[in-house]
Write a protein that holds these residues in place. Structure first.
Motif, PDB file in Angstrom:
ATOM      1  N   ASP A 109       0.762  -1.265   0.082  1.00  0.00           N
ATOM      2  CA  ASP A 109       0.073  -0.073  -0.010  1.00  0.00           C
ATOM      3  C   ASP A 109       0.688   1.304  -0.139  1.00  0.00           C
ATOM      4  OD1 ASP A 109      -2.412  -1.436   0.043  1.00  0.00           O
ATOM      5  OD2 ASP A 109      -2.520  -1.310   2.260  1.00  0.00           O
ATOM      6  N   ASN A 110       2.043   0.993  -0.405  1.00  0.00           N
ATOM      7  CA  ASN A 110       2.927   2.119  -0.181  1.00  0.00           C
ATOM      8  C   ASN A 110       2.379   3.394  -1.095  1.00  0.00           C
ATOM      9  OD1 ASN A 110       4.514   1.221   1.609  1.00  0.00           O
ATOM     10  ND2 ASN A 110       6.268   0.619   0.245  1.00  0.00           N
ATOM     11  N   LEU A 111       1.961   3.139  -2.453  1.00  0.00           N
ATOM     12  CA  LEU A 111       1.504   4.093  -3.150  1.00  0.00           C
ATOM     13  C   LEU A 111       0.330   4.971  -2.646  1.00  0.00           C
ATOM     14  CD1 LEU A 111       1.974   5.689  -5.923  1.00  0.00           C
ATOM     15  CD2 LEU A 111      -0.013   4.056  -6.835  1.00  0.00           C
ATOM     16  N   ASP A 112      -0.500   4.383  -1.954  1.00  0.00           N
ATOM     17  CA  ASP A 112      -1.291   5.279  -1.031  1.00  0.00           C
ATOM     18  C   ASP A 112      -0.472   6.044   0.005  1.00  0.00           C
ATOM     19  OD1 ASP A 112      -3.742   5.000  -2.122  1.00  0.00           O
ATOM     20  OD2 ASP A 112      -4.250   3.021  -1.095  1.00  0.00           O
ATOM     21  N   GLU A 223     -10.091  -1.776   0.816  1.00  0.00           N
ATOM     22  CA  GLU A 223      -9.099  -2.757   0.289  1.00  0.00           C
ATOM     23  C   GLU A 223      -7.818  -2.553   0.640  1.00  0.00           C
ATOM     24  OE1 GLU A 223     -10.335  -2.746  -3.600  1.00  0.00           O
ATOM     25  OE2 GLU A 223     -11.970  -3.747  -3.433  1.00  0.00           O
ATOM     26  N   SER A 224      -6.906  -3.608   0.507  1.00  0.00           N
ATOM     27  CA  SER A 224      -5.596  -3.312   0.896  1.00  0.00           C
ATOM     28  C   SER A 224      -4.776  -4.477   0.012  1.00  0.00           C
ATOM     29  CB  SER A 224      -5.119  -3.436   2.578  1.00  0.00           C
ATOM     30  OG  SER A 224      -4.162  -3.658   2.526  1.00  0.00           O
ATOM     31  N   ASN A 225      -3.602  -4.167  -0.351  1.00  0.00           N
ATOM     32  CA  ASN A 225      -2.630  -5.285  -0.839  1.00  0.00           C
ATOM     33  C   ASN A 225      -1.774  -5.832   0.105  1.00  0.00           C
ATOM     34  OD1 ASN A 225      -3.482  -4.645  -3.568  1.00  0.00           O
ATOM     35  ND2 ASN A 225      -2.379  -2.709  -3.473  1.00  0.00           N
ATOM     36  N   GLU A 226      -1.924  -5.489   1.433  1.00  0.00           N
ATOM     37  CA  GLU A 226      -1.147  -6.295   2.430  1.00  0.00           C
ATOM     38  C   GLU A 226      -1.899  -7.182   3.203  1.00  0.00           C
ATOM     39  OE1 GLU A 226       0.403  -2.860   4.424  1.00  0.00           O
ATOM     40  OE2 GLU A 226       1.956  -2.257   2.674  1.00  0.00           O
ATOM     41  N   PRO A 227      -1.558  -7.946   4.009  1.00  0.00           N
ATOM     42  CA  PRO A 227      -2.054  -9.070   4.904  1.00  0.00           C
ATOM     43  C   PRO A 227      -2.808  -8.190   5.805  1.00  0.00           C
ATOM     44  CG  PRO A 227       0.021  -9.672   4.612  1.00  0.00           C
ATOM     45  CD  PRO A 227       0.181  -8.145   3.923  1.00  0.00           C
ATOM     46  N   PRO A 228      -3.860  -8.723   6.502  1.00  0.00           N
ATOM     47  CA  PRO A 228      -4.562  -8.175   7.615  1.00  0.00           C
ATOM     48  C   PRO A 228      -3.559  -7.707   8.596  1.00  0.00           C
ATOM     49  CG  PRO A 228      -5.951 -10.169   6.780  1.00  0.00           C
ATOM     50  CD  PRO A 228      -4.541  -9.924   6.057  1.00  0.00           C
ATOM     51  N   ARG A 229      -3.897  -6.546   9.413  1.00  0.00           N
ATOM     52  CA  ARG A 229      -2.889  -6.251  10.467  1.00  0.00           C
ATOM     53  C   ARG A 229      -3.482  -7.199  11.701  1.00  0.00           C
ATOM     54  NH1 ARG A 229      -4.953  -1.050   8.763  1.00  0.00           N
ATOM     55  NH2 ARG A 229      -6.491  -1.161  10.362  1.00  0.00           N
ATOM     56  N   ASP A 230      -2.255  -7.622  12.291  1.00  0.00           N
ATOM     57  CA  ASP A 230      -2.156  -8.366  13.584  1.00  0.00           C
ATOM     58  C   ASP A 230      -2.687  -7.427  14.890  1.00  0.00           C
ATOM     59  OD1 ASP A 230       0.166  -7.223  14.342  1.00  0.00           O
ATOM     60  OD2 ASP A 230       1.134  -8.849  13.718  1.00  0.00           O
TER      61      ASP A 230
END
Length: 565
Positions: A109-112, A223-230
């Motif tokens: 999600d670095n572009l965001d 939406e996100s391109n990264e795994p759900p936050r722990d």
């Protein structure tokens, strides 16, 4: 060297193509030179805040450093948003720094994150430039008549022209078509990491809360391109959201307190109540201008039946996309002028003006903290979150409702009028000079056209931008050598006649033949030859379509046009 193609609807249709364009460029360059001259004279006379508080040399250095950095911030955005569809392997060897930058900037999600940090940078740099070059009360220069002083200095037009033309539009013109070359340097590397660092501090994290609330209200998933936050990441995420809320509320309280006490750089004689109203009014205007481009992009991705039938929304879209899309870049230019002028005034309204050691510090804070308040940082935070990002997020979640606001239509017309005056046309001339000096080449020279990339088994990913950007803070930018999303093309192509379309292609073919002859390198010549072949193919396709539609009965101009090609 620019051309418009039947299949390249995104290429800007303004610039240096006609005598009228050059007339506008000439008077725009004259206005720019005049603006720079009087701004630098103000600094030399110590009639700006920074030149008075520090030194004229310091003010001049900060002013031009800010404008130069702004050019990378603005141009870099075009590249960062335009390059995601392209396979990075195509430029791994030719543009190593660009490859490194996009590998980082397009990861997860670095572009965001980059776009959020970049938005704060744009506003804070604008505020800093304003402090360095904006006139103090009753400033005079060269004994100019009071009417000239009011138009160019007190209104901020001189500073805005200098900043917008040199620091923003010039870079955007080149970065839109030379994305690979433009960011192939460590100045952009530095800019990227500063933007990511700003986001990392959490100062802007209120924006995530606004996004979640807006999307929840619209029934849209986040939406996100990264795994759900722990659990640990969630703790730090919401901790930074809380920290951001505290900073935002604190900034608002301090700024409003200073406004009511007349302790900002607001023009003398303006009542505190009027200053507060002006502050929120201008933030609303900035917000609408920021949200408009997002709403236009969001609407273009909706199916026709989903766009609704609200007359004002339809009328606004019709104006924006009429004339083969010429109004779209015109709006973007006029919008840039309006937004920067609003930033200039907001900076005057919100920047604290308390002389440390002479005046009483606000709330009795230490001198160091008061000096920090005087930088305009608090105003930049407020404007970024409440005057920019939040409006973009709302416009992304509710694009039809946003465009149904009559004020959006009024602002669109105003932006188009500003662009039509040619007041910023100098950017096209400066872009030509910058391109020549820096040796920028069109992206197609290095990685080919979209068709060639597809033939090499490296086809563009048309969904890449949507996959990488979920904050709704998108900008309108096509991939290298490509076109805007097909839905944009659908809105732009207003049932053009075959004759009109054929005439346009034939003009493109003529222009490309001339440009091929004038090419200074073999790479440029090869790129234009490829574009020429595509235009000829487009002409043949158009002829086939017309033959099929009318059953083989076409006018003589068709065969003559094909023979001419």
């Amino acid at each position: 060297l620019e051309y418009r193609s039947e299949t390249h609807t995104s290429t800007m249709a303004h610039g240096t193509n006609s005598p009228w364009d050059w007339i506008k460029i000439t008077y725009s360059v004259g206005l720019l030179i005049f603006s720079i001259t009087i701004v630098m004279a103000l600094i030399a006379n110590e009639d700006t805040k920074v030149s008075q508080d520090a030194h004229p040399i310091a003010a001049a250095v900060i002013l031009w450093a800010g404008i130069i950095w702004m050019s990378m911030v603005e141009g870099g955005q075009c590249s960062m948003v335009g390059l995601p569809p392209v396979d990075r392997e195509l430029y791994r060897e030719s543009h190593r720094t660009t490859h490194m930058i996009t590998s980082t900037g397009h990861k997860g999600d670095n572009l965001d994150r980059y776009l959020m940090g970049r938005q704060f940078m744009v506003i804070f740099i604008n505020f800093t430039i304003s402090l360095s070059g904006a006139p103090l009360a009753e400033a005079e220069v060269f004994g100019l008549p009071s009417i000239i002083i009011k138009i160019f200095l007190e209104s901020g037009i001189a500073m805005v022209l200098t900043n917008v033309i040199i620091g923003q539009l010039t870079s955007q013109v080149n970065a839109s078509h030379c994305m690979l070359d433009y960011i192939n340097n460590h100045f952009m590397t530095f800019t990227l990491w500063v933007a990511l660092l700003i986001e990392k501090t959490g100062v802007m994290h209120t924006s995530y809360l606004i996004r979640d609330l807006a999307y929840m209200a619209a029934g849209k998933p986040v939406e996100s391109n990264e795994p759900p936050r722990d659990a640990l990441k969630n703790f730090f995420h919401w901790g930074r959201v809380l920290w951001s809320l505290v900073v935002l509320v604190f900034s608002l309280v301090v700024t409003l307190s200073a406004l009511f006490n007349g302790q900002t750089t607001m023009w003398p004689g303006v009542p505190p109540g009027v200053a507060v109203v002006l502050f929120f009014l201008l933030m609303s205007v900035v917000g609408m201008l920021e949200g408009m481009q997002i709403a236009f992009f969001a609407v273009s991705k909706l199916r026709k039946e989903e766009r609704g039938e609200h007359p004002m929304a339809l009328r606004t879209c019709e104006v924006l996309f009429r004339g083969e899309g010429k109004n779209l870049p015109g709006f973007m230019v006029g919008r840039q002028m309006c937004v920067t002028l609003c930033f200039f005034v907001i900076a005057r309204v919100t920047t604290l003006n308390i002389e440390v050691g002479v005046d009483d510090n606000i709330w009795g804070v230490p001198d160091t903290l008061q000096n920090f308040f005087n930088t305009g940082f608090l105003g930049a935070i407020i404007t970024t979150i409440l005057g920019s990002i939040s409006w973009q997020l709302v416009a992304s979640a509710f694009p039809i409702a946003f465009l149904s606001n009559p004020l959006v239509y009024v602002l669109l017309r105003w932006c188009l009028f500003l662009e039509a005056t040619g007041i910023c046309a100098a950017a096209w001339f400066l872009a030509m000079i910058q391109k020549k000096i820096m040796g920028f080449q069109y992206d197609e020279v290095y990685i080919g056209t979209p068709e060639e990339r597809a033939a090499m088994k490296h086809a563009d990913d048309p969904e890449a931008v949507d996959k990488l950007m979920h904050m709704g803070t998108n900008v309108i930018q096509a991939a290298p050598g490509g076109e805007l999303p097909k839905t944009y093309a659908d809105l732009v192509q207003n049932e053009l006649s075959y004759t009109t379309r054929r005439h346009r292609i034939l003009n493109n073919i003529k222009d490309l033949r001339d440009q091929t002859k004038e090419a200074t390198t073999k790479e440029e010549q090869s790129a234009f030859e490829v574009a020429l072949r595509l235009e000829v193919a487009a002409l043949q396709k158009l002829s086939d379509e017309e033959h099929e539609e009318v059953g083989g009965v076409v006018d003589d101009s068709l065969d003559k046009g094909d023979e001419a090609a």
